[in-house]
Design an enzyme around this catalytic site. Structure first.
Site, PDB file in Angstrom:
ATOM      1  N   LYS A 108       1.102  -1.144   0.229  1.00 10.45           N
ATOM      2  CA  LYS A 108      -0.237   0.185   0.017  1.00 10.45           C
ATOM      3  C   LYS A 108       1.178   1.122  -0.190  1.00 10.45           C
ATOM      4  CE  LYS A 108      -4.376   0.771   0.371  1.00 10.45           C
ATOM      5  NZ  LYS A 108      -5.471   0.000  -0.381  1.00 10.45           N
ATOM      6  N   GLY A 220     -25.578   3.811   0.952  1.00  7.71           N
ATOM      7  CA  GLY A 220     -24.043   4.646   0.230  1.00  7.71           C
ATOM      8  C   GLY A 220     -24.611   4.270  -0.881  1.00  7.71           C
ATOM      9  N   TYR A 221     -24.500   5.103  -2.179  1.00  8.85           N
ATOM     10  CA  TYR A 221     -24.840   5.035  -3.580  1.00  8.85           C
ATOM     11  C   TYR A 221     -24.197   5.510  -4.242  1.00  8.85           C
ATOM     12  CZ  TYR A 221     -28.271   3.057  -6.507  1.00  8.85           C
ATOM     13  OH  TYR A 221     -28.655   2.481  -7.756  1.00  8.85           O
ATOM     14  N   GLY A 222     -22.426   5.819  -4.205  1.00  8.54           N
ATOM     15  CA  GLY A 222     -21.616   6.087  -5.173  1.00  8.54           C
ATOM     16  C   GLY A 222     -21.679   4.458  -5.797  1.00  8.54           C
ATOM     17  N   ASN A 223     -19.923   4.411  -6.377  1.00  5.98           N
ATOM     18  CA  ASN A 223     -19.522   3.514  -7.276  1.00  5.98           C
ATOM     19  C   ASN A 223     -19.638   1.745  -6.946  1.00  5.98           C
ATOM     20  OD1 ASN A 223     -17.545   1.918  -8.017  1.00  5.98           O
ATOM     21  ND2 ASN A 223     -17.620   2.632  -9.797  1.00  5.98           N
ATOM     22  N   GLY A 225     -21.586   0.663  -4.407  1.00  8.49           N
ATOM     23  CA  GLY A 225     -23.656   0.857  -4.094  1.00  8.49           C
ATOM     24  C   GLY A 225     -23.922   0.801  -5.130  1.00  8.49           C
ATOM     25  N   TYR A 226     -23.734   1.404  -6.123  1.00  8.25           N
ATOM     26  CA  TYR A 226     -24.885   2.216  -7.129  1.00  8.25           C
ATOM     27  C   TYR A 226     -24.873   0.363  -7.907  1.00  8.25           C
ATOM     28  CZ  TYR A 226     -25.480   2.283 -12.295  1.00  8.25           C
ATOM     29  OH  TYR A 226     -26.130   2.144 -13.444  1.00  8.25           O
TER      30      TYR A 226
HETATM   31  P1  NAD Z   1     -18.035   6.934  -3.814  1.00  9.49           P
HETATM   32  O1  NAD Z   1     -17.722   7.712  -3.069  1.00  9.49           O
HETATM   33  O2  NAD Z   1     -18.590   6.507  -5.020  1.00  9.49           O
HETATM   34  O3  NAD Z   1     -19.445   7.272  -3.305  1.00  9.49           O
HETATM   35  C1  NAD Z   1     -20.125   6.646  -1.274  1.00  9.49           C
HETATM   36  C2  NAD Z   1     -21.316   6.974  -1.061  1.00  9.49           C
HETATM   37  O4  NAD Z   1     -21.839   7.642   0.481  1.00  9.49           O
HETATM   38  C3  NAD Z   1     -21.786   8.825  -2.061  1.00  9.49           C
HETATM   39  O5  NAD Z   1     -22.944   8.165  -2.103  1.00  9.49           O
HETATM   40  C4  NAD Z   1     -22.113   9.403  -0.538  1.00  9.49           C
HETATM   41  O6  NAD Z   1     -23.035  10.229  -0.688  1.00  9.49           O
HETATM   42  C5  NAD Z   1     -22.691   8.482   0.350  1.00  9.49           C
HETATM   43  N1  NAD Z   1     -22.486   8.459   1.276  1.00  9.49           N
HETATM   44  C6  NAD Z   1     -21.012   8.978   2.450  1.00  9.49           C
HETATM   45  N2  NAD Z   1     -21.086   9.492   3.613  1.00  9.49           N
HETATM   46  C7  NAD Z   1     -22.301   8.342   3.823  1.00  9.49           C
HETATM   47  C8  NAD Z   1     -23.250   8.420   4.906  1.00  9.49           C
HETATM   48  N3  NAD Z   1     -22.572   9.048   6.206  1.00  9.49           N
HETATM   49  N4  NAD Z   1     -24.716   7.276   4.898  1.00  9.49           N
HETATM   50  C9  NAD Z   1     -24.795   7.102   3.551  1.00  9.49           C
HETATM   51  N5  NAD Z   1     -23.956   7.614   2.054  1.00  9.49           N
HETATM   52  C10 NAD Z   1     -23.179   8.147   3.510  1.00  9.49           C
HETATM   53  O7  NAD Z   1     -17.178   5.832  -3.161  1.00  9.49           O
HETATM   54  P2  NAD Z   1     -17.055   4.106  -3.261  1.00  9.49           P
HETATM   55  O8  NAD Z   1     -16.489   4.180  -3.966  1.00  9.49           O
HETATM   56  O9  NAD Z   1     -18.601   3.631  -3.940  1.00  9.49           O
HETATM   57  O10 NAD Z   1     -16.348   3.603  -2.353  1.00  9.49           O
HETATM   58  C11 NAD Z   1     -17.743   3.390  -1.013  1.00  9.49           C
HETATM   59  C12 NAD Z   1     -17.011   2.751   0.639  1.00  9.49           C
HETATM   60  O11 NAD Z   1     -16.566   1.272  -0.456  1.00  9.49           O
HETATM   61  C13 NAD Z   1     -16.034   3.063   0.615  1.00  9.49           C
HETATM   62  O12 NAD Z   1     -15.634   2.405   2.271  1.00  9.49           O
HETATM   63  C14 NAD Z   1     -14.505   2.513   0.390  1.00  9.49           C
HETATM   64  O13 NAD Z   1     -13.768   2.345   0.805  1.00  9.49           O
HETATM   65  C15 NAD Z   1     -15.268   1.082  -0.591  1.00  9.49           C
HETATM   66  N6  NAD Z   1     -14.501   0.596  -1.412  1.00  9.49           N
HETATM   67  C16 NAD Z   1     -15.290   1.063  -2.591  1.00  9.49           C
HETATM   68  C17 NAD Z   1     -14.606  -0.034  -4.097  1.00  9.49           C
HETATM   69  C18 NAD Z   1     -14.261   0.321  -5.319  1.00  9.49           C
HETATM   70  O14 NAD Z   1     -13.918   0.080  -6.209  1.00  9.49           O
HETATM   71  N7  NAD Z   1     -15.028   1.373  -5.700  1.00  9.49           N
HETATM   72  C19 NAD Z   1     -13.408  -0.645  -3.747  1.00  9.49           C
HETATM   73  C20 NAD Z   1     -13.800  -1.837  -2.055  1.00  9.49           C
HETATM   74  C21 NAD Z   1     -13.769  -0.603  -1.206  1.00  9.49           C
END
Ligand code: NAD
Length: 423
Positions: A108, A220-223, A225-226
Site C-alpha cells: 500500500k 451509500g450510493y456511489g460506485n 453501492g450503485y
Molecule cells: P463513492 O465516493 O463513489 O460513494 C460513496 C457514497 O456514499 C456516496 O453516494 C456518498 O453520498 C455516500 N455517503 C457518504 N457518507 C455517507 C453516510 N454517512 N451515509 C450514507 N451514505 C454516505 O465511494 P465508493 O467507491 O462507492 O466507496 C464506498 C465504500 O466502498 C468505501 O468504504 C470504499 O473504501 C469502499 N470500497 C470501494 C471500492 C471501489 O472500487 N469503489 C473498492 C473497495 C472498497
C-alpha cells in the site's frame, strides 16, 4: 469517548485472533514475522508549485508480504495518511489477495496531501515525483500499485508513463486500473459492486433466501453501492431503499437502480438520491436508515464504523455483504454473529476491484484483451470460491464469518512461507 485505535494496532489484533484459532505450534514466531512489513519506504517529493515556490510532500510505500507473489495495493492521497495507516492497509491487502486466491502479496502507498488543493499541473508533478521516488522498489514483477482514496486512472497513467520512461519500455504491468485506452481492463468500473453482489447472492443461498423477490437496502450510493444494486436487481432482487449523505429513499415495490443513479448524477437539484420522484417515502438526514430495515439483505457501501455495539441489535437482515471498508465494529460483529446474521466481510465482499486489477495485469503481460464476459465470468468464480472457502472455515473452526475469512487468508500465506523456508 470511544477509544480510537491505531489502524496498525487493529491489524495486529486481527492477525493475533486468527493465529489463536489456527493455533500453530510456532504461532508466536509466525506473529513476529507477519506483524511487520517486509519493507517500508518513506520518500520526500519536491513539487514546484504554480506560484514558483517548492513544497516537499511526504510519501510512503509499505510492502507487507511477498510469499505468494509481488506486492499489490493502492496509493492513497489524503491529508491523514500516516506510516501506521499505510502499514495496516498493506497488511490487509496481503489477506485480501490471499483470500481471493490471486498470486499477489500485500502492499500500500500513500502521500500526505489534500489533492483537491492542487492544480492539475501540480497533481501531475506530485504523481510523477512520487512514482520516481518509489521506482526502485516497484515493477511488474515486484510491486504493482493501483488507485485508492483520491487517486484515479489518470494518475495511474502518469505513474505508468513515468516508470516506462525511466526503464525505457512500455511497462503496462506496473500499475492497474489504467484508462481503457492504455489497456485497463473491461469491467473494472463495476468490479467491486459486481463482487459484492455475487457475495450477497452466495450468502443468500446459505441463508435459504430466494434472490427472486429478495429485499435489499443499501447505505451509500456511489460506485460500490450503485453497481451492487444494479446487479442484484438484474438477478431478480428488489432494491427497496438506498441512501446517501442527504438521507434515505424507500420504495417497497422496488427502485430502479439505473434511474436512481441517473437522477443523482444528472437531474437532482441536490446531487443526491433524496429528491428522487419515484420514492414512496423519504428519511431526510437519516443516512443509516437502510442498515436497520426489515429486509433480507443489507449492503453497507459508504463509510467505516456504521454498525456498532450500540445499534447492531437493530439489524433485521439475514445477510450483510460489506462493500465499504470496515463498516462493522468488532462489538457489532459479536452481536450480529449471535443473531445468526451472515456477514460477507469487506475484504471478501469488496475484493472485485483487486481481482480485476489482477486480470488487467495478466492481460497486459500476455498482450491480450479479454472480453467483458470473460472478465465477469472469472471474477464471479473468484468471489464464489472465496465465499465457500470462508464458509468451510467457519464450519470447521466454529468462528464468526470475519474470523473465518482471516483464517483462510492467513493460513494460505503461512503455508506459502513454510514451503519457501521462511518459517
Ligand atoms: P463513492 O465516493 O463513489 O460513494 C460513496 C457514497 O456514499 C456516496 O453516494 C456518498 O453520498 C455516500 N455517503 C457518504 N457518507 C455517507 C453516510 N454517512 N451515509 C450514507 N451514505 C454516505 O465511494 P465508493 O467507491 O462507492 O466507496 C464506498 C465504500 O466502498 C468505501 O468504504 C470504499 O473504501 C469502499 N470500497 C470501494 C471500492 C471501489 O472500487 N469503489 C473498492 C473497495 C472498497
Amino acid at each position: 469517548m470511544p477509544e480510537v485505535l491505531d489502524p496498525y494496532e487493529i491489524a495486529k489484533i486481527q492477525l493475533k485472533k486468527a493465529l489463536d484459532v489456527l493455533n500453530y505450534p510456532d504461532k508466536e514466531s509466525v506473529f513476529n514475522r507477519l506483524s511487520v512489513p517486509e519493507r517500508i519506504l518513506e520518500v520526500a517529493i519536491p513539487v514546484k508549485m504554480d506560484d514558483g515556490t517548492i513544497k516537499v510532500f511526504t510519501g510512503y510505500r509499505s510492502q507487507h508480504n511477498s510469499a505468494r507473489g509481488p506486492y499489490k495495493g493502492g496509493v492513497r492521497y489524503h491529508p491523514n495518511v500516516s506510516k501506521h495507516e499505510v502499514i495496516a492497509l498493506s497488511m490487509w491487502m496481503t489477506w485480501k489477495c490471499a483470500l481471493a486466491d490471486i498470486p499477489y502479496g500485500g502492499g500500500k502507498g500513500g502521500v500526505i496531501v489534500d489533492p483537491r488543493k492542487l492544480s492539475r499541473r501540480e497533481l501531475e508533478q506530485l504523481s510523477r515525483g512520487y512514482f520516481r521516488a518509489i521506482s526502485r522498489i516497484v515493477g511488474p514483477d515486484i510491486d504493482i500499485p493501483a488507485p485508492d482514496v483520491y487517486t484515479d486512472p489518470q494518475i495511474m497513467a502518469w505513474f505508468f508513463d513515468e516508470y516506462s520512461k525511466l526503464y525505457g519500455y512500455n511497462a503496462f504491468g506496473v500499475v492497474t486500473a489504467k484508462p481503457l485506452e492504455l489497456f485497463g481492463s473491461l469491467g473494472r468500473i463495476y468490479s467491486t459492486g459486481y463482487g459484492t453482489a455475487v457475495a450477497a447472492r452466495e450468502a443468500a443461498k446459505v441463508a435459504g433466501i430466494n434472490l427472486q423477490g429478495a429485499t435489499v437496502a443499501i447505505q451509500g450510493y456511489g460506485n460500490a453501492g450503485y453497481y451492487t444494486a444494479k446487479f442484484l436487481h438484474e438477478w431478480g432482487a428488489k432494491i427497496v431503499a438506498v441512501s446517501d449523505t442527504k438521507g434515505t429513499i424507500i420504495n417497497r415495490n422496488g427502485l430502479d437502480p439505473d434511474k436512481v443513479n441517473e437522477w443523482k448524477h444528472n437531474k437532482s437539484a441536490k446531487r443526491s438520491v433524496i429528491d428522487y420522484p419515484d420514492a414512496e417515502e423519504r428519511k431526510e438526514g437519516d443516512s443509516k436508515y437502510p442498515l436497520f430495515m426489515d429486509v433480507d439483505i443489507v449492503i453497507p457501501a459508504a463509510l467505516e464504523n456504521q454498525i456498532t455495539g450500540e445499534n447492531a441489535d437493530n439489524v433485521k437482515a439475514k445477510v450483510i455483504s460489506e462493500a465499504a471498508n470496515g463498516p462493522t465494529t468488532p462489538e457489532a460483529d459479536e452481536i450480529l454473529n449471535k443473531k445468526g446474521v451472515i456477514i460477507c466481510p469487506d475484504f471478501q465482499a469488496n475484493a472485485g476491484g483487486v481481482i480485476v486489477s489482477y486480470f488487467e495485469w495478466v492481460q497486459n503481460r500476455e498482450g491480450i484483451i479479454w472480453t467483458e464476459e470473460e472478465v465477469r465470468r472469472r471474477l464471479e468464480e473468484k468471489i464464489v470460491n472465496s465465499f465457500h472457502a470462508m464458509y468451510e472455515a467457519k464450519q470447521k473452526y466454529n468462528v464468526d464469518w470475519r474470523t473465518a475469512a482471516y483464517i483462510v487468508a492467513v493460513d494460505r500465506v503461512v503455508k506459502a512461507m513454510r514451503l519457501r523456508g521462511w518459517l
